[in-house]
Structure formats: structure tokens, C-alpha cells
Design an enzyme around this catalytic site. Sequence first.
Site, PDB file in Angstrom:
ATOM      1  N   ASN A   1      15.791  -6.163 -44.271  1.00 14.47           N
ATOM      2  CA  ASN A   1      15.938  -4.759 -43.856  1.00 14.47           C
ATOM      3  C   ASN A   1      17.347  -4.470 -43.359  1.00 14.47           C
ATOM      4  O   ASN A   1      18.036  -5.345 -42.851  1.00 14.47           O
ATOM      5  CB  ASN A   1      14.927  -4.442 -42.741  1.00 14.47           C
ATOM      6  CG  ASN A   1      14.731  -2.945 -42.555  1.00 14.47           C
ATOM      7  OD1 ASN A   1      14.647  -2.207 -43.537  1.00 14.47           O
ATOM      8  ND2 ASN A   1      14.681  -2.490 -41.313  1.00 14.47           N
TER       9      ASN A   1
ATOM     10  N   LYS B   1      -1.679   8.496 -37.352  1.00 18.06           N
ATOM     11  CA  LYS B   1      -2.221   7.185 -37.744  1.00 18.06           C
ATOM     12  C   LYS B   1      -2.414   6.256 -36.551  1.00 18.06           C
ATOM     13  O   LYS B   1      -3.396   5.516 -36.485  1.00 18.06           O
ATOM     14  CB  LYS B   1      -1.322   6.536 -38.789  1.00 18.06           C
ATOM     15  CG  LYS B   1      -1.368   7.247 -40.135  1.00 18.06           C
ATOM     16  CD  LYS B   1      -0.559   6.524 -41.172  1.00 18.06           C
ATOM     17  CE  LYS B   1      -0.744   7.189 -42.516  1.00 18.06           C
ATOM     18  NZ  LYS B   1      -0.226   6.384 -43.620  1.00 18.06           N
TER      19      LYS B   1
END
Length: 286
Positions: free
Chosen positions: A160, A75
Site C-alpha cells: 500500500n 457498515k
Amino acid sequence: MNDSRETAKPRACVIGHPVDQSRSPLVHGYWLKKYDIDGDYVRQDVAPGAIGEFMEKLRSGEAGYVGCNVTMPYKAAAFELADERDELATTLGVANTLWVEDGRIHATNTDGFGFASSLDALHPGWDYAERAVVLGAGGGASAVVLALKNRGFSHVHIVNRTLARASELAFRLGDRVHAHDMDNLEAVMEGAGLFVNTTSLGMKGGAVPDFDFSPLHENAIVADIVYVPLETPILKQAKQQGFRTAEGIGMLLYQAVPGFEKWFGRTPEVDDGLMTEILADLGETA
Ligand SMILES: NC(=O)c1ccc[n+]([C@@H]2O[C@H](COP(=O)([O-])OP(=O)(O)OC[C@H]3O[C@@H](n4cnc5c(N)ncnc54)[C@H](OP(=O)(O)O)[C@@H]3O)[C@@H](O)[C@H]2O)c1
């Protein structure tokens, strides 16, 4: 469009290594059949070190593709090696969809479109809220957070396990995005209209801690981008606590729409038939 679009039947592919696990051929194959388009969509394994060569062949037409999807681990490389990158891909630094036009490779990232479109279909008006909480700070999170910013959320709180990763993402995506560690989860959930799990928690039946969603706004939606199982442990908990939910499968299907449109010239519909096929492939029932 390059010549292969005009002179031969359009052919697209998904590149990756490995690529066998990709469900993109099922999705695009379903649409090619549904719309009776004489085209092709295949898996193309690109060996380590060969992405540069593939991109050259894609650009020149030698590869015979009008474009492709890009999965792991290419990607970032696809983004770097493309000739034209739109704003979404540029902000995220990764591309999942490429198409060739006049001998130039164009790159975009459709994951955020997929997420937002899935919510549009399931819960129209979902983006009314001011505040959203995104659990996780990986690749999936970055596309979701950018989509939420672009839909006008005033505050997007990334929570997170590794604070540094959340901070890096918040810094990259700029204003209106804030980073927190897990200790702040309850506080940032207060009054939020949307909660999105983008961590791999609950994937394929993995253990998940108990979440108390009660600080969220009473009309809040709890979404998960994990799509195996269809109803993840996080969604199950949210439902039991009376919240509306959104499964990750929609993001997976809707992110394929812009690519199909570019390569095959028709905007495809995510319909019940496609949902049934993908769920059967995943070993799930709706
Ligand atoms: N529906 C779709 O179309 C779609 C699209 C993309 C991804 N996904 C799914 O989303 C999930 C994440 O993918 P990704 O590409 O974003 O992965 P990733 O880049 O590896 O990020 C993983 C995230 O999960 C967190 N995490 C992992 N284990 C955890 C645990 N035990 N407790 C708390 N946090 C934990 C990580 O936290 P740390 O930073 O602390 O490690 C990180 O934030 C996968 O299940 C993937 O299949 C779905």
C-alpha cells in the site's frame, strides 16, 4: 425468521446515506422476477444519527423488512448494533448484510465470498497458488485478504501507498499476512499466482502508473475489484502482458447471493442476463 417473512411478502432493502447510487435493487429485483418470488427490495435512506432507531425497528419487525444490505456510512454501525455477528464480520469489524431471526439481528460480511465466488466462476482452481499480492489496504482489501487466507494462501502480501495502513490490516488479520510499501512491490510479486488491485486506481478512467507483471508466476491471474470501467487500465495492462484477468463486476454480483438466500429462501444464480442488465446500467458492454 421474524413474522414479516411468514405473514406478508418478504421485503428487504439497502440502507445507506446517500443510497441512490446503490445497484443492489437492480440485482435483487432481477432475481425476484427471475424466480417469480412475491417479494420486494427497496432503497432506504437512513438519515445521519438515525441508524440506532432503524436497527430497533428492524429487530422488532416495525420496519417491515426481513433484512437488509448495508452501504456507506453504516457498515461499522450495523456491525456494532447487531445481536449476532459471524466470524467474517467480527474479523473485519464491518457488516454489509443483516437478517432478522427470532427477533435478533444477525450480521455478516459477504464481500470476501463475492470475490472468491467470482474467481471460482471465472477461473476454477484459481486458489492453487501459495502466494498472493494485494495492492491496497482499504475496506475492499480487508475482505479480499481475509478471503485469500480462508482459501488457504500461505502468504498474502499487502502492498500500500501508506505503509501504516497495510501494517494495521496485516496485524488485524494475523498470521500469513505481510505488509509492504510500494517500493517492495516488484520483490513480493516474484512467483506470486495472484495479483489483486483493491485500490481505486483506474476507477472511472483515472490515471494509472505502468505495472510490470513479469515477476508473477507465468500462470498468474490479475484481478481488479474496481468495476467501472469493466476492463480497468490495470487489467488491460495485464492482458497485454499475457496474463489471465478477472473483472471486479463479479465480486459486486456474487456478494449479493447470501443475502438473497437468507431473505427470500432461494440461492440465486449470477447468470448472463443479470450481467447484461448490470453492464447496461453501468453503461458498459461485455
Ligand atoms: N467489486 C466490488 O464489489 C467492490 C467492493 C469494494 C470496493 N470496490 C472498489 O474498490 C475500490 C476501493 O474501495 P475501498 O472501499 O477499499 O476504498 P478505501 O477504503 O478508500 O481504500 C482505498 C485504497 O486505495 C488506495 N489508493 C487510493 N488512491 C491511490 C493512488 N493514487 N495510488 C495508490 N493507492 C491509492 C488507498 O491507499 P492509501 O491507504 O495510501 O490512501 C487505499 O489502499 C473502489 O474503486 C471501490 O469501488 C469494489
